[in-house]
Motif scaffolding. Structure first.
Motif, PDB file in Angstrom:
ATOM      1  N   UNK A  67      -4.986  -7.692  -5.511  1.00  0.00           N
ATOM      2  CA  UNK A  67      -5.202  -7.897  -3.851  1.00  0.00           C
ATOM      3  C   UNK A  67      -4.763  -6.962  -2.903  1.00  0.00           C
ATOM      4  N   UNK A  68      -3.284  -6.172  -3.252  1.00  0.00           N
ATOM      5  CA  UNK A  68      -2.980  -5.335  -2.479  1.00  0.00           C
ATOM      6  C   UNK A  68      -3.483  -3.747  -2.573  1.00  0.00           C
ATOM      7  N   UNK A  69      -3.818  -3.567  -3.856  1.00  0.00           N
ATOM      8  CA  UNK A  69      -4.327  -2.265  -3.985  1.00  0.00           C
ATOM      9  C   UNK A  69      -5.741  -2.115  -4.823  1.00  0.00           C
ATOM     10  N   UNK A  70      -6.486  -3.011  -4.362  1.00  0.00           N
ATOM     11  CA  UNK A  70      -7.625  -3.443  -5.338  1.00  0.00           C
ATOM     12  C   UNK A  70      -8.672  -1.802  -5.081  1.00  0.00           C
ATOM     13  N   UNK A  71      -8.725  -1.491  -4.064  1.00  0.00           N
ATOM     14  CA  UNK A  71      -9.670  -0.405  -3.877  1.00  0.00           C
ATOM     15  C   UNK A  71      -9.237   0.893  -4.690  1.00  0.00           C
ATOM     16  N   UNK A  72      -7.896   1.011  -4.710  1.00  0.00           N
ATOM     17  CA  UNK A  72      -7.363   2.200  -5.459  1.00  0.00           C
ATOM     18  C   UNK A  72      -7.407   1.875  -6.941  1.00  0.00           C
ATOM     19  N   UNK A  73      -7.362   0.641  -7.293  1.00  0.00           N
ATOM     20  CA  UNK A  73      -7.202   0.218  -8.685  1.00  0.00           C
ATOM     21  C   UNK A  73      -8.679   0.614  -9.241  1.00  0.00           C
ATOM     22  N   UNK A  74      -9.719  -0.102  -8.537  1.00  0.00           N
ATOM     23  CA  UNK A  74     -11.190   0.272  -8.935  1.00  0.00           C
ATOM     24  C   UNK A  74     -11.614   1.558  -8.758  1.00  0.00           C
ATOM     25  N   UNK A  75     -11.108   2.419  -8.136  1.00  0.00           N
ATOM     26  CA  UNK A  75     -11.557   3.762  -8.010  1.00  0.00           C
ATOM     27  C   UNK A  75     -10.960   4.605  -9.321  1.00  0.00           C
ATOM     28  N   UNK A 145      -9.557   9.474  -2.372  1.00  0.00           N
ATOM     29  CA  UNK A 145      -8.604   8.967  -3.268  1.00  0.00           C
ATOM     30  C   UNK A 145      -7.230   9.081  -2.532  1.00  0.00           C
ATOM     31  N   UNK A 146      -7.017  10.317  -2.302  1.00  0.00           N
ATOM     32  CA  UNK A 146      -5.636  10.743  -1.870  1.00  0.00           C
ATOM     33  C   UNK A 146      -5.397   9.923  -0.536  1.00  0.00           C
ATOM     34  N   UNK A 147      -6.357   9.534   0.124  1.00  0.00           N
ATOM     35  CA  UNK A 147      -5.940   8.709   1.493  1.00  0.00           C
ATOM     36  C   UNK A 147      -5.361   7.016   0.876  1.00  0.00           C
ATOM     37  N   UNK A 148      -6.164   6.892  -0.018  1.00  0.00           N
ATOM     38  CA  UNK A 148      -5.897   5.445  -0.542  1.00  0.00           C
ATOM     39  C   UNK A 148      -4.543   5.439  -1.237  1.00  0.00           C
ATOM     40  N   UNK A 149      -4.390   6.702  -1.881  1.00  0.00           N
ATOM     41  CA  UNK A 149      -3.047   6.731  -2.600  1.00  0.00           C
ATOM     42  C   UNK A 149      -1.853   6.832  -1.532  1.00  0.00           C
ATOM     43  N   UNK A 150      -1.804   7.504  -0.690  1.00  0.00           N
ATOM     44  CA  UNK A 150      -0.887   7.869   0.195  1.00  0.00           C
ATOM     45  C   UNK A 150      -0.731   6.417   1.134  1.00  0.00           C
ATOM     46  N   UNK A 151      -1.759   5.715   1.360  1.00  0.00           N
ATOM     47  CA  UNK A 151      -1.566   4.223   2.126  1.00  0.00           C
ATOM     48  C   UNK A 151      -0.671   3.363   1.043  1.00  0.00           C
ATOM     49  N   UNK A 152      -1.099   3.474  -0.263  1.00  0.00           N
ATOM     50  CA  UNK A 152      -0.531   2.462  -1.162  1.00  0.00           C
ATOM     51  C   UNK A 152       1.020   2.960  -1.101  1.00  0.00           C
ATOM     52  N   UNK A 153       1.509   4.042  -1.276  1.00  0.00           N
ATOM     53  CA  UNK A 153       2.874   4.532  -1.408  1.00  0.00           C
ATOM     54  C   UNK A 153       3.539   4.181  -0.103  1.00  0.00           C
ATOM     55  N   UNK A 154       3.047   4.537   1.117  1.00  0.00           N
ATOM     56  CA  UNK A 154       3.612   3.958   2.143  1.00  0.00           C
ATOM     57  C   UNK A 154       3.566   2.442   2.639  1.00  0.00           C
ATOM     58  N   UNK A 155       2.701   1.875   1.907  1.00  0.00           N
ATOM     59  CA  UNK A 155       2.321   0.452   2.386  1.00  0.00           C
ATOM     60  C   UNK A 155       3.078  -0.714   1.230  1.00  0.00           C
ATOM     61  N   UNK A 156       2.207  -1.227   0.531  1.00  0.00           N
ATOM     62  CA  UNK A 156       2.534  -2.263  -0.318  1.00  0.00           C
ATOM     63  C   UNK A 156       3.470  -2.048  -1.449  1.00  0.00           C
ATOM     64  N   UNK A 157       3.700  -0.684  -1.770  1.00  0.00           N
ATOM     65  CA  UNK A 157       4.251  -0.203  -3.014  1.00  0.00           C
ATOM     66  C   UNK A 157       5.636  -1.013  -3.040  1.00  0.00           C
TER      67      UNK A 157
END
Length: 303
Positions: A67-75, A145-157
């Motif tokens: 739910x929080x990192x779905x797009x990153x996971x599916x990539x 993917x870099x964008x999704x990754x950086x958003x994940x680290x800065x956001x929900x992680x």
């Protein structure tokens, strides 16, 4: 230092551990993916796939419903699938090349000819898989993917790390594995010990062992000491069951291609497919994970 400050520092350190572990895997995935597209080197393909698998494992611990990192996971999932198709073809081709060498050495020209036809067919399939990988991996492992990754680290992680305990997840995976093992034992004790249902249950058990192995490895930094030997333990189980699965895949691959497509005579075809079936059964009978009804005794002299 106050109790609140100690708690905050502990959480910060925990988040940093997760971040450092995941960044290392991410950098490896990006680097190996880039190298894999240069000449489809087998080791580059393999390592890109392994690192994507470990990233998927850690994301599944933190965010099991995606739910929080779905797009990153599916990539990562899609990249792993594309890499997996090429990797599986590489492994199958190499295994049949080795078999062909043995057949030629033994003077079995007809079997060698069959294997040559299978290798050619699989190389043609691999070309298709490589084209799809070449078309899709740059985007799946690129700037988006870099964008999704950086958003994940800065956001929900940070909030995900706060909520999840890898030790609890590990225990849940162990319970699921034990349940699958009981199912397998029941199926392989009965009269239909070599049924499709039994083999599918064994395949599920192998996947469960693989999940435990990868979790023990990828999340080792977050696991209690008692879990530190689990990677080797479940790796051994996965490898034993993997031998059975690989031989079934080889047999299924041959049957899906068909004798006519390969231009092979009936006798040669029957002899080789029968030998593969026997190899499947031999690997099954000799596995130490799930006892099989009718298993030959060690002193019986049977195969």
């Amino acid at each position: 230092m106050t109790v609140d400050q100690l708690a905050k520092d502990k959480q910060t350190n925990k988040t940093r551990q997760w971040e450092q572990a995941m960044i290392k895997l991410y950098v490896n995935f990006r680097d190996y993916s880039k190298d894999a597209l240069k000449d489809f080197g087998e080791e580059d393909i393999h390592q890109a796939r392994v690192n994507s698998r470990k990233l998927l494992t850690l994301l599944s611990i933190l965010d099991p419903d995606h739910s929080a990192a779905g797009q990153l996971y599916f990539s990562f999932k899609k990249a792993q699938k594309r890499l997996g198709k090429v990797r599986d073809a590489d492994v199958l081709i190499e295994s049949f090349k080795e078999r062909r060498k043995v057949a030629k050495k033994d003077g079995d020209d007809k079997t060698a000819g069959l294997l040559k036809a299978v290798i050619k067919h699989q190389k043609d399939q691999r070309k298709k898989y490589r084209k799809k990988l070449e078309a899709e991996l740059p985007q799946l492992a690129g700037k988006e993917l870099d964008g999704l990754w950086n958003d994940f680290l800065a956001g929900p992680l940070e909030s995900l790390v706060l909520k999840k305990d890898a030790n609890v997840v590990m225990r849940e995976l162990e319970v699921a594995f034990d349940q699958k093992k009981k199912t397998c034992k029941a199926l392989f004790k009965g009269p239909d010990a070599v049924s499709d249902e039994a083999f599918e249950a064994l395949h599920d058990l192998r996947i469960a062992a693989k999940e435990l192995r990868y979790t023990a490895n990828a999340a080792s930094f977050a696991l209690n000491q008692k879990f530190h030997t689990h990677e080797e333990y479940y790796k051994n189980i996965q490898e034993q069951l993997g031998i059975i699965n690989d031989k079934r895949v080889w047999l299924d691959t041959l049957q899906s291609i068909g004798r006519d497509e390969l231009g092979v005579g009936k006798k040669t075809w029957s002899a080789f497919t029968d030998s593969l079936k026997n190899e499947v059964l031999e690997a099954l009978y000799h596995n130490e994970v799930v006892p099989v009804a009718g298993k030959p005794r060690a002193d019986s002299g049977e195969a």
